[in-house]
Design an enzyme around this catalytic site. Structure first.
Site, PDB file in Angstrom:
ATOM      1  N   ASP A  65       4.716   6.877   1.066  1.00 47.76           N
ATOM      2  CA  ASP A  65       4.460   6.159   2.308  1.00 47.76           C
ATOM      3  C   ASP A  65       3.834   4.796   1.974  1.00 47.76           C
ATOM      4  O   ASP A  65       2.913   4.716   1.151  1.00 47.76           O
ATOM      5  CB  ASP A  65       3.486   7.011   3.144  1.00 47.76           C
ATOM      6  CG  ASP A  65       3.331   6.523   4.566  1.00 47.76           C
ATOM      7  OD1 ASP A  65       4.238   5.847   5.072  1.00 47.76           O
ATOM      8  OD2 ASP A  65       2.289   6.854   5.184  1.00 47.76           O
ATOM      9  N   ASP A 120       7.051  -1.293   1.490  1.00 47.06           N
ATOM     10  CA  ASP A 120       6.577  -2.024   2.670  1.00 47.06           C
ATOM     11  C   ASP A 120       6.314  -3.471   2.289  1.00 47.06           C
ATOM     12  O   ASP A 120       5.183  -3.867   2.024  1.00 47.06           O
ATOM     13  CB  ASP A 120       5.323  -1.361   3.249  1.00 47.06           C
ATOM     14  CG  ASP A 120       4.875  -2.058   4.528  1.00 47.06           C
ATOM     15  OD1 ASP A 120       5.504  -3.086   4.902  1.00 47.06           O
ATOM     16  OD2 ASP A 120       3.905  -1.602   5.154  1.00 47.06           O
TER      17      ASP A 120
END
Ligand code: G3H
Ligand code: 13P
Ligand code: ZN
Length: 336
Positions: free
Chosen positions: A83, A105
Site C-alpha cells: 500500500d 504512489d
C-alpha cells in the site's frame, strides 16, 4: 493456492460487477481476522501492508504469515499488496519480498507528503510497471492526491485540494500501462474525514463517473473508504477513549462507486476502531486480566465482523471459487 495476482482478482471482479476490499494489516491477528471473514463469506481478498506495516512487522514475518494464510485457507484467492509505495525502491523491495501487487504512489514525492508533478508521477509509475509486469506483479498508481495523513503518509488537507482530473487520468493510464488507478474524489485517510454527515454531494461521485466513462476498462481504486461507524466510535468512547465526533464514507457511496468501475476498496481505519474498542472493553470491564489473548481474541473477532460485513456490502462474497488463479509466471507471459 499460492498468493495470487491482484490484476486477475480485479479482472474477475469487473466481470462479476463487484468490488474487492483491500484491508491493511500489521500483525497475525489482523490476517487471521480477514481470512476467517473471507472463509465465512467465500470471498476473494486483497491484504495490504503499508511501509509503516512493513517496518513494524518486518517483511519476512509478514510474508510467511501470508503464506500460512494461503495454506490454511486454500479455497480463498489472496493477493498481497504494497500500500502507498513511495518510491521505485520501495516497490522493488516489495516484489523481491514476495508481494504479488504494488502501489507506486507517485502522486506524492518520496517524502509521502509533497504533491508531485504529472511528469514525475508518469516516470516513477512507468518504471515500476516495467519491473513489476516482467515478474507478473500487478501495479496500482494514483493520480490526484488524497487528504489526511496516516503514519506520515498523505498530503494532509480535506481531500478536496487535488481532485483527479479525468483527462489527465486517461493520459496517465496511457503513458504508464498500469493495472489499477487510485483516484482522488474527496476521501481522506484516517478517522477524521468529515465533520458532519456527508450528503450525496460531499464526495465527488460525478467526477468518479466521468473518469469511469473515459476509462471503462480500468480498475478504479477508492482509498480512504472507511465508514467510521458511530457504533464503533461509541464503544471506544464508552470505555475511556476520546474520539471527537466524526463521519466516514457511507457504504452506499462506495456501492455507487462499485457500479461505476471501482474494483478495489481500501479499508483500514474501521478495523482499527473495531479492535481498539474491543481491547478497551476487556481492559475496562475486567481490569484483573493481563493475558494478551484475553483482549486480542475479542479484538480479532471484532475485526472479523467488520471485514465480513464489508465483503458482503462490496459484493465480493460468494466469489472465492469462481476461477482458477494463474501463477505469476503466467501473468508475466500475459503482460508480454
Ligand atoms: O494508507 C493508509 C493506511 O491506513 C495505512 O496506514 O501507514 O499507518 O500503516 P499506516
Ligand atoms: P481508511 O483510513 O479510510 O481506512 O483508508 C485506508 C486506505 O486508504 C489505505 O490505503
Ligand atoms: Zn490509501
Amino acid at each position: 493456492m499460492p498468493l495470487v495476482s491482484m490484476r486477475q482478482l480485479l479482472d474477475e471482479a469487473a466481470k462479476g460487477g463487484y468490488g474487492v476490499g483491500a484491508f491493511n494489516v500489521n500483525n497475525m491477528e489482523q490476517i487471521q481476522a480477514i481470512m476467517e471473514a473471507a472463509r465465512e463469506t467465500k470471498s476473494p481478498v486483497i491484504i495490504q501492508a503499508s511501509r509503516g506495516a512493513r517496518s513494524y512487522s518486518q517483511d519476512r514475518f509478514l510474508y510467511h504469515l501470508m503464506v500460512a494464510a494461503t495454506e490454511l485457507y486454500p479455497e480463498i484467492p489472496v493477493a498481497m499488496h504494497q500500500d502507498h509505495g513511495n518510491s521505485v525502491a520501495t516497490c522493488k523491495s516489495a516484489i523481491e519480498q514476495g508481494f504479488t501487487s504494488v502501489m507506486m504512489d507517485g502522486s506524492l514525492m518520496e517524502d509521502g507528503k509533497t504533491p508531485s508533478s504529472f511528469e514525475y508521477n508518469v516516470k516513477v509509475t512507468r518504471e515500476v510497471v516495467e519491473l513489476a509486469h516482467a515478474k507478473g506483479v500487478t501495479v496500482e498508481g494514483e493520480i490526484g492526491t488524497l487528504g489526511g495523513i496516516e503514519d506520515g503518509h498523505g498530503a494532509g488537507g480535506s481531500g478536496l485540494e487535488h481532485l483527479t482530473d479525468p483527462d489527465q487520468a486517461a493520459e496517465f493510464v496511457r503513458q504508464t500501462g498500469l493495472d489499477a488507478l487510485a483516484i482522488a474524489i474527496g476521501t481522506s485517510h484516517g478517522a477524521y474525514k468529515f465533520s458532519s454527515k456527508p450528503t450525496g454531494e460531499t464526495l465527488k461521485m460525478d467526477r468518479l463517473i466521468e473518469i469511469h466513462k473515459k476509462l471503462p476498462g480500468v480498475h478504479l481504486v477508492m482509498h480512504g473508504s472507511s465508514s467510521v461507524p458511530k457504533d464503533l466510535q461509541d464503544v471506544i468512547n464508552q470505555y475511556g477513549g476520546k474520539l471527537k465526533p466524526t463521519w466516514g464514507v457511507p457504504v452506499e457511496e462506495i456501492q455507487l462507486g462499485i457500479k461505476n468501475g471501482v474494483r478495489k476498496v481500501n479499508v483500514d481505519t474501521d478495523n482499527r476502531l473495531a479492535m481498539t474498542g474491543a481491547v478497551r472493553r476487556v481492559l475496562a470491564e475486567q481490569p484483573e486480566k493481563f493475558d494478551p489473548r484475553d483482549y486480542m481474541k475479542p479484538a480479532r473477532d471484532a475485526m472479523k465482523k467488520v471485514v465480513a460485513q464489508r465483503m458482503v456490502q462490496f459484493g465480493q462474497a460468494g466469489h472465492a471459487g469462481d476461477y482458477q488463479p494463474l501463477p505469476l509466471s503466467e501473468m508475466a507471459k500475459w503482460y508480454k
